[in-house]
Enzyme design. Structure first.
Site, mmCIF file in Angstrom:
data_model
loop_
_atom_site.group_PDB
_atom_site.id
_atom_site.type_symbol
_atom_site.label_atom_id
_atom_site.label_comp_id
_atom_site.label_asym_id
_atom_site.label_seq_id
_atom_site.Cartn_x
_atom_site.Cartn_y
_atom_site.Cartn_z
ATOM 1 N N ASP A 1 -0.304 -3.855 6.193
ATOM 2 C CA ASP A 1 -1.004 -3.365 7.380
ATOM 3 C C ASP A 1 -2.465 -3.805 7.406
ATOM 4 O OD1 ASP A 1 1.343 -2.092 8.055
ATOM 5 O OD2 ASP A 1 0.588 -0.058 7.782
ATOM 6 N N HIS B 1 -7.696 -0.589 5.288
ATOM 7 C CA HIS B 1 -6.643 0.285 5.853
ATOM 8 C C HIS B 1 -6.374 1.421 4.868
ATOM 9 C CE1 HIS B 1 -3.014 1.386 8.039
ATOM 10 N NE2 HIS B 1 -2.296 1.237 6.944
ATOM 11 N N HIS C 1 0.839 -1.206 0.000
ATOM 12 C CA HIS C 1 0.000 0.000 0.000
ATOM 13 C C HIS C 1 0.869 1.248 0.000
ATOM 14 C CE1 HIS C 1 0.667 -0.526 4.324
ATOM 15 N NE2 HIS C 1 0.104 0.645 4.592
ATOM 16 N N HIS D 1 4.499 -4.760 10.860
ATOM 17 C CA HIS D 1 4.837 -4.064 12.108
ATOM 18 C C HIS D 1 4.933 -5.037 13.284
ATOM 19 C CE1 HIS D 1 4.405 0.121 10.673
ATOM 20 N NE2 HIS D 1 3.435 -0.356 9.910
ATOM 21 N N ASP E 1 5.710 4.665 5.216
ATOM 22 C CA ASP E 1 6.551 3.686 5.916
ATOM 23 C C ASP E 1 6.590 2.337 5.182
ATOM 24 O OD1 ASP E 1 3.797 3.430 6.811
ATOM 25 O OD2 ASP E 1 4.494 2.082 8.374
ATOM 26 N N HIS E 2 5.992 2.287 3.984
ATOM 27 C CA HIS E 2 6.030 1.081 3.147
ATOM 28 C C HIS E 2 6.622 1.357 1.766
ATOM 29 C CE1 HIS E 2 3.389 -1.191 5.985
ATOM 30 N NE2 HIS E 2 3.194 0.052 6.371
ATOM 31 N N HIS F 1 1.331 3.950 1.951
ATOM 32 C CA HIS F 1 1.863 4.711 3.095
ATOM 33 C C HIS F 1 3.387 4.821 3.043
ATOM 34 C CE1 HIS F 1 -1.996 4.077 5.667
ATOM 35 N NE2 HIS F 1 -2.055 5.175 4.947
HETATM 36 FE FE FE Z 1 2.550 0.757 8.208
HETATM 37 ZN ZN ZN Z 2 -0.128 1.623 6.545
#
Ligand code: FE
Ligand code: ZN
Length: 256
Positions: A134, A115, A57, A172, A61-62, A59
């Site tokens: 996530d 999400h 996805h 995570h 942090d990905h 985001h």
């Molecule tokens: Fe994340």
């Molecule tokens: Zn995420």
């Protein structure tokens, strides 16, 4: 068909990034690179060259490492068709039911919205490995930011249908906090009580709780159990439908 080798790289505060290697073709991918530097370091240590980025996805942090890794290695970026415009550097769009030939290994793709709008998961049946970003966490699930509770429940049940032996490579290390919450929902679930104790011991020894296995998730993760009467009763919604029960559990977790 071929099996795969997986390397788990902890990054940032609690992210997991994964290297995936298919040895026949020497295909090397990274799932959800939060940052380029730790990925480059892990690749260099093994003498591997990156050929693919797999994104679940959009985001940051990905996908934070996408552009730098692509510039360095010229790798192909595979990501969700439904979020094409939000995946930096994307080359190949995939979606529900697609299979992607990762060297001689096959990744099956599931759309798992909730999400985020375009969230996807990659399942390597041969390696018994699920990269679910996530959407599903060990003892938890992602926050429902862009979709509906109904979509998220549907996404989770799709993943729940995979074999019990499936290793859940989520993005995570949230498991200990998830366990604390889960125990407030299913106070009498002995499998959960036992698992929470194991997780506390692992974390006390600075060990990882990921990957987990789908079989134990089905028995202990309250977000996968919203269609179980014991969870409906536990949240004061006896006889309610799974989406309503899931929504109640998810909203409680948001406030926990
Ligand atoms: Fe994340
Ligand atoms: Zn995420």
């Amino acid at each position: 068909m071929s099996t795969i080798e997986i390397v788990q790289i902890p990054t940032r505060r609690d992210n997991y990034v994964y290297l995936v290697r298919e040895p026949n073709q020497n295909t090397v991918g990274v799932v959800d690179p939060s940052d380029a530097a730790p990925v480059i370091e892990a690749l260099t240590a093994r003498g591997w060259t990156l050929t693919h980025i797999l994104n679940t996805h959009h985001h940051g942090d990905h996908t934070g490492g996408n552009v730098e890794l692509k510039a360095k290695y010229g790798c192909k970026i595979v990501g969700p068709r439904a979020d094409h415009d939000r995946i930096p550097g994307i080359d190949i769009d995939v979606g529900d039911g697609d299979t992607y030939a990762f060297g001689d290994a096959i990744a099956k793709v599931f759309d798992t919205p909730g999400h985020t709008h375009g969230h996807i998961a990659f399942w390597f049946e041969e390696g018994d490995a699920l990269f679910c970003g996530d959407t599903l966490f060990a003892l938890g699930c992602g926050r429902v930011f862009e979709g509906t509770f109904g979509q998220m429940w549907n996404s989770l049940t799709k993943l729940r249908d995979l074999p019990d032996s499936t290793k859940v490579y989520c993005a995570h290390e949230y498991t200990q906090a998830n366990a604390r919450f889960a125990l407030t929902v299913e106070t009498g679930n002995q499998a959960l009580i036992d698992r929470a104790a194991e997780i506390d011991a692992l974390r006390a020894a600075n060990k990882r709780t990921v990957p987990s296995r789908l079989g134990i998730e089905k028995a202990t993760n309250p977000f996968l159990r919203a269609d179980d009467a014991s969870v409906a009763n536990a949240v004061g919604l006896p006889g309610a439908g799974p989406v309503d029960v899931f929504a109640e559990v998810r909203m409680r977790k948001d406030k926990f």
